[in-house]
Design a protein around this motif. Structure first.
Motif, PDB file in Angstrom:
ATOM      1  N   UNK A 160      51.994  52.310  -0.645  1.00 61.79           N
ATOM      2  CA  UNK A 160      53.166  52.231   0.237  1.00 61.79           C
ATOM      3  C   UNK A 160      53.877  53.576   0.378  1.00 61.79           C
ATOM      4  N   UNK A 161      53.636  54.514  -0.564  1.00 63.09           N
ATOM      5  CA  UNK A 161      54.277  55.829  -0.509  1.00 63.09           C
ATOM      6  C   UNK A 161      53.445  56.872   0.236  1.00 63.09           C
ATOM      7  N   UNK A 162      52.200  56.560   0.525  1.00 58.40           N
ATOM      8  CA  UNK A 162      51.283  57.603   0.955  1.00 58.40           C
ATOM      9  C   UNK A 162      51.626  58.182   2.323  1.00 58.40           C
ATOM     10  N   UNK A 163      51.940  57.339   3.283  1.00 52.79           N
ATOM     11  CA  UNK A 163      52.294  57.865   4.603  1.00 52.79           C
ATOM     12  C   UNK A 163      53.552  58.714   4.530  1.00 52.79           C
ATOM     13  N   UNK A 164      54.491  58.305   3.697  1.00 52.10           N
ATOM     14  CA  UNK A 164      55.743  59.053   3.530  1.00 52.10           C
ATOM     15  C   UNK A 164      55.479  60.434   2.950  1.00 52.10           C
ATOM     16  N   UNK A 165      54.627  60.506   1.922  1.00 44.69           N
ATOM     17  CA  UNK A 165      54.339  61.813   1.315  1.00 44.69           C
ATOM     18  C   UNK A 165      53.521  62.675   2.265  1.00 44.69           C
ATOM     19  N   UNK A 166      52.662  62.056   3.057  1.00 43.65           N
ATOM     20  CA  UNK A 166      51.932  62.813   4.075  1.00 43.65           C
ATOM     21  C   UNK A 166      52.902  63.419   5.080  1.00 43.65           C
ATOM     22  N   UNK A 167      53.827  62.637   5.560  1.00 40.86           N
ATOM     23  CA  UNK A 167      54.793  63.151   6.537  1.00 40.86           C
ATOM     24  C   UNK A 167      55.632  64.281   5.954  1.00 40.86           C
ATOM     25  N   UNK A 168      55.998  64.161   4.680  1.00 38.61           N
ATOM     26  CA  UNK A 168      56.769  65.228   4.044  1.00 38.61           C
ATOM     27  C   UNK A 168      55.958  66.524   4.016  1.00 38.61           C
ATOM     28  N   UNK A 169      54.667  66.407   3.681  1.00 38.39           N
ATOM     29  CA  UNK A 169      53.816  67.594   3.668  1.00 38.39           C
ATOM     30  C   UNK A 169      53.729  68.219   5.054  1.00 38.39           C
ATOM     31  N   UNK A 211      46.634  59.342  13.297  1.00 39.10           N
ATOM     32  CA  UNK A 211      47.612  59.530  14.365  1.00 39.10           C
ATOM     33  C   UNK A 211      48.211  60.931  14.350  1.00 39.10           C
ATOM     34  N   UNK A 212      48.482  61.448  13.166  1.00 41.14           N
ATOM     35  CA  UNK A 212      49.156  62.743  13.036  1.00 41.14           C
ATOM     36  C   UNK A 212      48.214  63.927  13.173  1.00 41.14           C
ATOM     37  N   UNK A 271      47.343  84.180   6.374  1.00 42.73           N
ATOM     38  CA  UNK A 271      46.074  84.060   5.650  1.00 42.73           C
ATOM     39  C   UNK A 271      45.957  82.789   4.830  1.00 42.73           C
ATOM     40  N   UNK A 272      47.058  82.160   4.503  1.00 42.30           N
ATOM     41  CA  UNK A 272      47.032  80.988   3.631  1.00 42.30           C
ATOM     42  C   UNK A 272      47.638  79.776   4.341  1.00 42.30           C
ATOM     43  N   UNK A 273      46.984  78.636   4.162  1.00 41.67           N
ATOM     44  CA  UNK A 273      47.443  77.354   4.699  1.00 41.67           C
ATOM     45  C   UNK A 273      47.307  76.336   3.578  1.00 41.67           C
ATOM     46  N   UNK A 274      48.101  75.276   3.636  1.00 41.40           N
ATOM     47  CA  UNK A 274      48.163  74.421   2.470  1.00 41.40           C
ATOM     48  C   UNK A 274      47.997  72.940   2.727  1.00 41.40           C
ATOM     49  N   UNK A 275      47.733  72.222   1.631  1.00 41.65           N
ATOM     50  CA  UNK A 275      47.663  70.767   1.588  1.00 41.65           C
ATOM     51  C   UNK A 275      48.572  70.261   0.481  1.00 41.65           C
ATOM     52  N   UNK A 276      49.175  69.092   0.682  1.00 43.76           N
ATOM     53  CA  UNK A 276      49.967  68.451  -0.350  1.00 43.76           C
ATOM     54  C   UNK A 276      49.156  67.392  -1.078  1.00 43.76           C
ATOM     55  N   UNK A 277      49.850  66.458  -1.710  1.00 41.27           N
ATOM     56  CA  UNK A 277      49.223  65.341  -2.415  1.00 41.27           C
ATOM     57  C   UNK A 277      49.754  64.026  -1.860  1.00 41.27           C
ATOM     58  N   UNK A 278      48.967  62.961  -2.022  1.00 38.42           N
ATOM     59  CA  UNK A 278      49.407  61.604  -1.696  1.00 38.42           C
ATOM     60  C   UNK A 278      49.052  60.708  -2.884  1.00 38.42           C
TER      61      UNK A 278
END
Length: 332
Positions: free
Chosen positions: A125-134, A167-168, A112-119
């Motif tokens: 320069x960190x944003x793609x990395x934090x996206x991939x971690x999420x 891409x992802x 029932x629940x799905x999630x999003x992280x933060x960037x």
């Protein structure tokens, strides 16, 4: 048809513990106080306190969902957790805690629940990395605000992030927090009532006019609050693009890009929701409530019914569009 609320929030106290006392935190709180004003801060504090169970406990969340016929939620961190003042190390920690906290919360009700992280918009320069971690944790994408200090969403430094998101197949949820009009909006809760729709319109305009959507047409971008003021004043955007050579950073009329974006249904007025569906198309509007905050819609399905869509449009907004955008399983 599964009913999916794409705009619902989670409060993560571990993030606030991590940032407390860090260099820049006090200045951030002072700025927040100036932008909102003492009356708004007092009312908001009381409101959050009354709804803390809905913001933190899965059982409370599911009970509230059942009461209004919502089958699934896309849960994102409270925008108060952005902390775009944080340095690179702290920003990475905030995003890690957000992704892990949301992942742990939704894992308690995975059907029932799905999630999003933060960037961290302040550190491109960190944003793609934090996206991939999420994504590695099973989340569906990340939530961002409308700008970071000194950077608009049209900033070329974000190009690697947009490329990676496209891409992802990750969803990028655009949800403003705060407004750069500052003290002009520090009474009567105008910081939110007026400020949030302004920020949506400015951020989306940067993405459109700068050509970001031309370069990344596969980007899955979902705008909160019905896209703010932008979808309802597109004639001026198109006129400016036609008449002004300096406004032509995008390949075609700005209004055409609404069919590349997605919007939640949280506009508080049936006539406005009908216009959003007309402007963006019925396949681009998704049910959203801003659960469980007081500026949200306590019964999003009732608000959708009040707009009087035909059955096909109703089912698309109710859940079909979210199932497609977030790649969910239809539980119907």
């Amino acid at each position: 048809m599964t009913t999916v609320d794409v705009h619902a929030h989670l409060l993560l106290p571990e993030i606030e513990r991590a940032v407390a006392g860090q260099p820049g935190h006090a200045a951030h709180r002072e700025l927040d106080a100036r932008r909102n004003g003492p009356d708004a801060l007092a009312v908001s504090g009381e409101m959050v306190g009354e709804r803390i169970g809905l913001l933190t406990r899965v059982a409370d969340r599911l009970t509230a969902m059942d009461e209004v016929g919502v089958d699934a939620q896309i849960v994102s961190p409270s925008p108060s957790h952005y902390h775009y003042w944080a340095d690179q190390d702290l920003a990475g920690e905030v995003c890690r805690l957000a992704a892990e906290g949301v992942a742990g919360h939704v894992a308690e009700a995975p059907d029932r629940l799905y999630g999003l992280g933060l960037a961290p918009l302040q550190h491109p320069a960190l944003m793609a990395q934090t996206l991939d971690h999420a994504l590695d944790l099973g989340l569906k994408g990340v939530e961002i605000s409308s700008h970071a200090p000194g950077r608009e969403l049209s900033d070329p430094a974000y190009e690697p992030f947009w490329a990676r998101a496209a891409e992802s197949g990750a969803v990028v949820f655009l949800h403003p927090f705060g407004c750069t009009l500052d003290e002009r909006l520090n009474r009567w809760y105008l910081s939110n009532i007026v400020g949030q729709p302004v920020e949506n319109a400015v951020a989306l305009s940067h993405l459109i006019f700068s050509g970001v959507l031309d370069r990344h047409p596969g980007l899955k971008l979902l705008a909160a609050h019905g896209g703010g003021y932008l979808p309802y004043y597109l004639g001026r955007s198109d006129h400016g693009w036609r008449e002004r050579p300096d406004a032509r950073g995008c390949a075609r009329e700005p209004s055409s890009y609404l069919r590349l974006l997605h919007f939640d249904s949280l506009v508080h007025d049936p006539a406005v929701l009908r216009e959003l569906v007309r402007a963006a198309g019925p396949q681009r509007v998704l049910l959203g409530s801003d659960f469980p905050f007081d500026m949200g819609e306590p019964d999003p399905l009732a608000a959708l019914r009040a707009a009087g869509p035909d059955s096909t449009t109703f089912d698309a907004i109710r859940g079909g569009n979210a199932i497609r955008l977030f790649d969910l399983k239809d539980g119907s």
